[in-house]
Design a protein around this motif. Structure first.
Motif, PDB file in Angstrom:
ATOM      1  N   PHE A  79     100.142 134.151  36.348  1.00  0.00           N
ATOM      2  CA  PHE A  79      99.871 135.228  37.291  1.00  0.00           C
ATOM      3  C   PHE A  79      98.924 134.766  38.397  1.00  0.00           C
ATOM      4  CE2 PHE A  79      96.367 138.253  38.187  1.00  0.00           C
ATOM      5  CZ  PHE A  79      97.006 138.955  39.200  1.00  0.00           C
ATOM      6  N   GLU A  80      97.847 134.098  38.024  1.00  0.00           N
ATOM      7  CA  GLU A  80      96.862 133.715  39.049  1.00  0.00           C
ATOM      8  C   GLU A  80      97.461 132.736  40.058  1.00  0.00           C
ATOM      9  OE1 GLU A  80      92.368 131.877  39.580  1.00  0.00           O
ATOM     10  OE2 GLU A  80      92.993 132.667  37.634  1.00  0.00           O
ATOM     11  N   GLU A  81      98.283 131.792  39.586  1.00  0.00           N
ATOM     12  CA  GLU A  81      98.921 130.856  40.522  1.00  0.00           C
ATOM     13  C   GLU A  81      99.759 131.615  41.543  1.00  0.00           C
ATOM     14  OE1 GLU A  81     102.188 127.179  40.600  1.00  0.00           O
ATOM     15  OE2 GLU A  81     101.821 128.298  38.742  1.00  0.00           O
ATOM     16  N   LEU A  82     100.574 132.542  41.081  1.00  0.00           N
ATOM     17  CA  LEU A  82     101.440 133.275  41.996  1.00  0.00           C
ATOM     18  C   LEU A  82     100.644 134.197  42.912  1.00  0.00           C
ATOM     19  CD1 LEU A  82     104.401 134.081  39.613  1.00  0.00           C
ATOM     20  CD2 LEU A  82     104.544 132.785  41.745  1.00  0.00           C
TER      21      LEU A  82
ATOM     22  N   MET B 131     120.891 136.966  43.252  1.00  0.00           N
ATOM     23  CA  MET B 131     120.459 135.611  43.604  1.00  0.00           C
ATOM     24  C   MET B 131     119.701 134.926  42.465  1.00  0.00           C
ATOM     25  SD  MET B 131     119.156 136.091  47.520  1.00  0.00           S
ATOM     26  CE  MET B 131     120.271 136.652  48.823  1.00  0.00           C
ATOM     27  N   GLY B 132     119.515 135.636  41.350  1.00  0.00           N
ATOM     28  CA  GLY B 132     118.860 135.029  40.206  1.00  0.00           C
ATOM     29  C   GLY B 132     117.377 135.286  40.106  1.00  0.00           C
ATOM     30  N   PHE B 133     116.830 136.171  40.931  1.00  0.00           N
ATOM     31  CA  PHE B 133     115.400 136.456  40.855  1.00  0.00           C
ATOM     32  C   PHE B 133     115.100 137.363  39.663  1.00  0.00           C
ATOM     33  CE2 PHE B 133     115.540 135.089  45.257  1.00  0.00           C
ATOM     34  CZ  PHE B 133     114.313 134.451  45.427  1.00  0.00           C
ATOM     35  N   ALA B 134     114.016 137.060  38.967  1.00  0.00           N
ATOM     36  CA  ALA B 134     113.555 137.863  37.842  1.00  0.00           C
ATOM     37  C   ALA B 134     112.117 138.285  38.107  1.00  0.00           C
ATOM     38  CB  ALA B 134     113.636 137.063  36.538  1.00  0.00           C
ATOM     39  N   THR B 135     111.765 139.476  37.658  1.00  0.00           N
ATOM     40  CA  THR B 135     110.415 139.991  37.878  1.00  0.00           C
ATOM     41  C   THR B 135     109.407 139.228  37.027  1.00  0.00           C
ATOM     42  OG1 THR B 135     111.271 142.192  38.371  1.00  0.00           O
ATOM     43  CG2 THR B 135     108.950 142.035  37.771  1.00  0.00           C
ATOM     44  N   HIS B 136     108.374 138.708  37.675  1.00  0.00           N
ATOM     45  CA  HIS B 136     107.282 138.063  36.946  1.00  0.00           C
ATOM     46  C   HIS B 136     106.196 139.071  36.605  1.00  0.00           C
ATOM     47  CE1 HIS B 136     103.554 135.724  36.372  1.00  0.00           C
ATOM     48  NE2 HIS B 136     104.350 134.775  35.915  1.00  0.00           N
ATOM     49  N   HIS B 137     105.783 139.870  37.589  1.00  0.00           N
ATOM     50  CA  HIS B 137     104.805 140.934  37.356  1.00  0.00           C
ATOM     51  C   HIS B 137     104.925 141.970  38.465  1.00  0.00           C
ATOM     52  CE1 HIS B 137     102.498 138.122  40.014  1.00  0.00           C
ATOM     53  NE2 HIS B 137     102.064 139.253  40.558  1.00  0.00           N
ATOM     54  N   SER B 138     104.287 143.093  38.268  1.00  0.00           N
ATOM     55  CA  SER B 138     104.204 144.130  39.295  1.00  0.00           C
ATOM     56  C   SER B 138     102.813 144.100  39.900  1.00  0.00           C
ATOM     57  CB  SER B 138     104.476 145.509  38.688  1.00  0.00           C
ATOM     58  OG  SER B 138     105.790 145.594  38.182  1.00  0.00           O
TER      59      SER B 138
ATOM     60  N   ALA C 152     104.998 147.205  43.863  1.00  0.00           N
ATOM     61  CA  ALA C 152     106.056 146.254  44.168  1.00  0.00           C
ATOM     62  C   ALA C 152     106.151 145.246  43.039  1.00  0.00           C
ATOM     63  CB  ALA C 152     105.775 145.551  45.500  1.00  0.00           C
ATOM     64  N   GLU C 153     107.249 144.528  43.030  1.00  0.00           N
ATOM     65  CA  GLU C 153     107.458 143.466  42.046  1.00  0.00           C
ATOM     66  C   GLU C 153     107.337 142.113  42.731  1.00  0.00           C
ATOM     67  OE1 GLU C 153     110.798 145.992  39.488  1.00  0.00           O
ATOM     68  OE2 GLU C 153     111.386 144.290  40.753  1.00  0.00           O
ATOM     69  N   LEU C 154     106.704 141.182  42.066  1.00  0.00           N
ATOM     70  CA  LEU C 154     106.757 139.794  42.507  1.00  0.00           C
ATOM     71  C   LEU C 154     107.799 139.105  41.630  1.00  0.00           C
ATOM     72  CD1 LEU C 154     103.947 137.502  43.710  1.00  0.00           C
ATOM     73  CD2 LEU C 154     105.833 136.587  42.348  1.00  0.00           C
ATOM     74  N   ARG C 155     108.844 138.610  42.276  1.00  0.00           N
ATOM     75  CA  ARG C 155     109.967 138.010  41.562  1.00  0.00           C
ATOM     76  C   ARG C 155     110.024 136.512  41.834  1.00  0.00           C
ATOM     77  NH1 ARG C 155     115.312 141.738  41.429  1.00  0.00           N
ATOM     78  NH2 ARG C 155     114.407 143.603  40.497  1.00  0.00           N
ATOM     79  N   ILE C 156     110.539 135.780  40.872  1.00  0.00           N
ATOM     80  CA  ILE C 156     110.640 134.325  41.001  1.00  0.00           C
ATOM     81  C   ILE C 156     112.030 133.865  40.599  1.00  0.00           C
ATOM     82  CG2 ILE C 156     108.181 133.922  40.622  1.00  0.00           C
ATOM     83  CD1 ILE C 156     108.790 133.209  37.734  1.00  0.00           C
ATOM     84  N   ALA C 157     112.400 132.669  41.086  1.00  0.00           N
ATOM     85  CA  ALA C 157     113.704 132.085  40.779  1.00  0.00           C
ATOM     86  C   ALA C 157     113.660 130.594  41.063  1.00  0.00           C
ATOM     87  CB  ALA C 157     114.798 132.746  41.619  1.00  0.00           C
ATOM     88  N   ALA C 158     114.625 129.880  40.545  1.00  0.00           N
ATOM     89  CA  ALA C 158     114.813 128.486  40.945  1.00  0.00           C
ATOM     90  C   ALA C 158     115.298 128.466  42.392  1.00  0.00           C
ATOM     91  CB  ALA C 158     115.816 127.803  40.024  1.00  0.00           C
ATOM     92  N   LEU C 159     114.860 127.480  43.152  1.00  0.00           N
ATOM     93  CA  LEU C 159     115.165 127.464  44.585  1.00  0.00           C
ATOM     94  C   LEU C 159     116.554 126.893  44.889  1.00  0.00           C
ATOM     95  CD1 LEU C 159     114.143 127.971  47.465  1.00  0.00           C
ATOM     96  CD2 LEU C 159     113.135 125.670  47.418  1.00  0.00           C
TER      97      LEU C 159
ATOM     98  N   ALA D 219      97.330 143.887  39.597  1.00  0.00           N
ATOM     99  CA  ALA D 219      98.658 143.625  39.034  1.00  0.00           C
ATOM    100  C   ALA D 219      98.742 144.021  37.573  1.00  0.00           C
ATOM    101  CB  ALA D 219      98.997 142.140  39.192  1.00  0.00           C
ATOM    102  N   THR D 220      99.982 144.234  37.109  1.00  0.00           N
ATOM    103  CA  THR D 220     100.256 144.554  35.713  1.00  0.00           C
ATOM    104  C   THR D 220     101.514 143.813  35.267  1.00  0.00           C
ATOM    105  OG1 THR D 220     101.575 146.495  36.363  1.00  0.00           O
ATOM    106  CG2 THR D 220      99.254 146.883  35.877  1.00  0.00           C
ATOM    107  N   GLY D 221     101.669 143.689  33.950  1.00  0.00           N
ATOM    108  CA  GLY D 221     102.957 143.268  33.415  1.00  0.00           C
ATOM    109  C   GLY D 221     103.113 141.824  33.047  1.00  0.00           C
ATOM    110  N   ALA D 222     102.059 141.006  33.129  1.00  0.00           N
ATOM    111  CA  ALA D 222     102.167 139.602  32.723  1.00  0.00           C
ATOM    112  C   ALA D 222     100.855 139.181  32.071  1.00  0.00           C
ATOM    113  CB  ALA D 222     102.475 138.707  33.922  1.00  0.00           C
ATOM    114  N   GLU D 223     100.873 138.057  31.422  1.00  0.00           N
ATOM    115  CA  GLU D 223      99.649 137.556  30.804  1.00  0.00           C
ATOM    116  C   GLU D 223      98.596 137.317  31.883  1.00  0.00           C
ATOM    117  OE1 GLU D 223      98.070 133.894  27.934  1.00  0.00           O
ATOM    118  OE2 GLU D 223     100.205 134.092  28.427  1.00  0.00           O
ATOM    119  N   GLY D 224      97.414 137.866  31.667  1.00  0.00           N
ATOM    120  CA  GLY D 224      96.325 137.665  32.620  1.00  0.00           C
ATOM    121  C   GLY D 224      96.271 138.677  33.739  1.00  0.00           C
TER     122      GLY D 224
END
Length: 333
Positions: A89-92, A320-327, A184-191, A159-164
């Motif tokens: 979470f902190e990195e993102l 596009m393959g994005f998945a929610t990491h945290h809100s 909002a959601e922060l989403r991640i995917a392979a590029l 933020a909520t929904g992930a470790e940390g």
């Protein structure tokens, strides 16, 4: 939902479990539902005066009277997501902050107070990572005063929904009268798969990539009143910034996008399409063109932010393959 191996229901929670992820079952309010029980999973953020406060992954805060509890237990953290790159979470949070840099900022302990003339909450809110170095009430007083001096509303991003993440802070803000305005959601995917999206190569070839934003790009963006220097500074901020546009009628682009490349990460934002040109694959073409440029710069992972109620964008990014990491949420005093 079984709370014990034998199927018996019992409450196995105490006040010492505050801060842990829990699952509880309580008697339903018969006026609101036909179900006998309701189940809630989230972080137990407080248990005071006979009321449990649980913050769900989405940031929703649920208050449960202790007298209505039927069962409850501590549960493991949510399983690791199978899609997308590994990330904390902190990195993102810090990568996203570097993509929306403010005009001015000030430290309050580990917190960062950010202001940019009111353009985008992401550059006009407190990045509340870590400890403010003061008791919370005193820190909030300082926050209100700092934004008041700039004639801006005080916002805190949490933020909520992930470790940390910051379920405890979210609950504490609500208890003090701060209200969640936007989630909002922060989403991640392979590029790489984004660069290889199944799209018309002719459409991708039409996408123009520039290092600097121009007046025509801003005409399509329209997320501000007047595009003053503060808007240009925020949009141009980031380690490596690219602006995409697809030529349209009257000199105004049919579609635009922005990408910030930051080490292994490529952040996508400001993807907008002329309503008259939608459903032609232009958003996909913009994303693919920006992804290919980010891959050339050595990035391998993608992130983006999408508001929780933007169903059209969420569906596009699902494909596009994005998945929610945290809100994440912006709380206003």
């Amino acid at each position: 939902m079984d709370f014990t191996a034998g199927g018996r229901l019992e409450v196995r929670l105490t006040g010492a479990d505050v801060g842990k992820r829990v699952s509880v079952r309580c008697l339903a309010d018969s006026a609101d539902t036909d179900a006998k029980f309701t189940d809630t999973v989230g972080v137990l953020t407080s248990w005071d005066h006979g009321v449990l406060v649980i913050t769900r992954r989405t940031g929703e805060i649920v208050r449960i009277p202790e007298s209505s509890l039927v069962a409850g237990k501590v549960v493991p953290a949510a399983p690791a997501r199978r899609r997308g790159p590994a990330a904390s979470f902190e990195e993102l949070a810090r990568v996203a902050a570097r993509a929306w840099q403010p005009v001015e900022s000030e430290r309050l302990g580990d917190w960062t107070l950010r202001a940019a003339g009111g353009f985008t909450r992401r550059a006009n809110s407190v990045l509340a990572l870590g400890d403010p170095g003061l008791p919370l009430d005193e820190a909030l007083k300082r926050v209100r005063a700092w934004y008041g001096e700039r004639e801006l509303p005080p916002y805190i991003q949490a933020a909520t929904g992930a470790e940390g993440t910051q379920e405890g802070l979210c609950a504490a803000l609500e208890e003090r009268g701060w209200r969640r305005e936007v989630s909002a959601e922060l989403r991640i995917a392979a590029l790489a798969p984004i660069g290889d999206l199944d799209t018309d190569d002719t459409a991708v070839a039409r996408v123009r990539l520039e290092r600097h934003v121009d007046e025509t790009w801003l005409q399509r963006y329209q997320r501000f009143g007047v595009a003053g220097p503060h808007v240009l500074k925020v949009l141009g901020s980031g380690p490596s910034v690219w602006f995409a546009s697809v030529p349209g009628e009257g000199g105004v682009p049919s579609a635009i996008g922005r990408c910030v490349v930051d080490g292994r990460w490529a952040g996508f934002m400001a993807v907008e399409v002329d309503p008259a040109a939608r459903r032609r694959g232009l958003a996909t073409a913009v994303m693919a063109a920006l992804a290919r440029r980010a891959l050339d710069e050595g990035a391998s992972a993608a992130w983006l932010q999408v508001e929780a109620d933007n169903g059209g964008a969420r569906a596009l990014y699902d494909g596009m393959g994005f998945a929610t990491h945290h809100s994440y949420h912006h709380f206003r005093a």
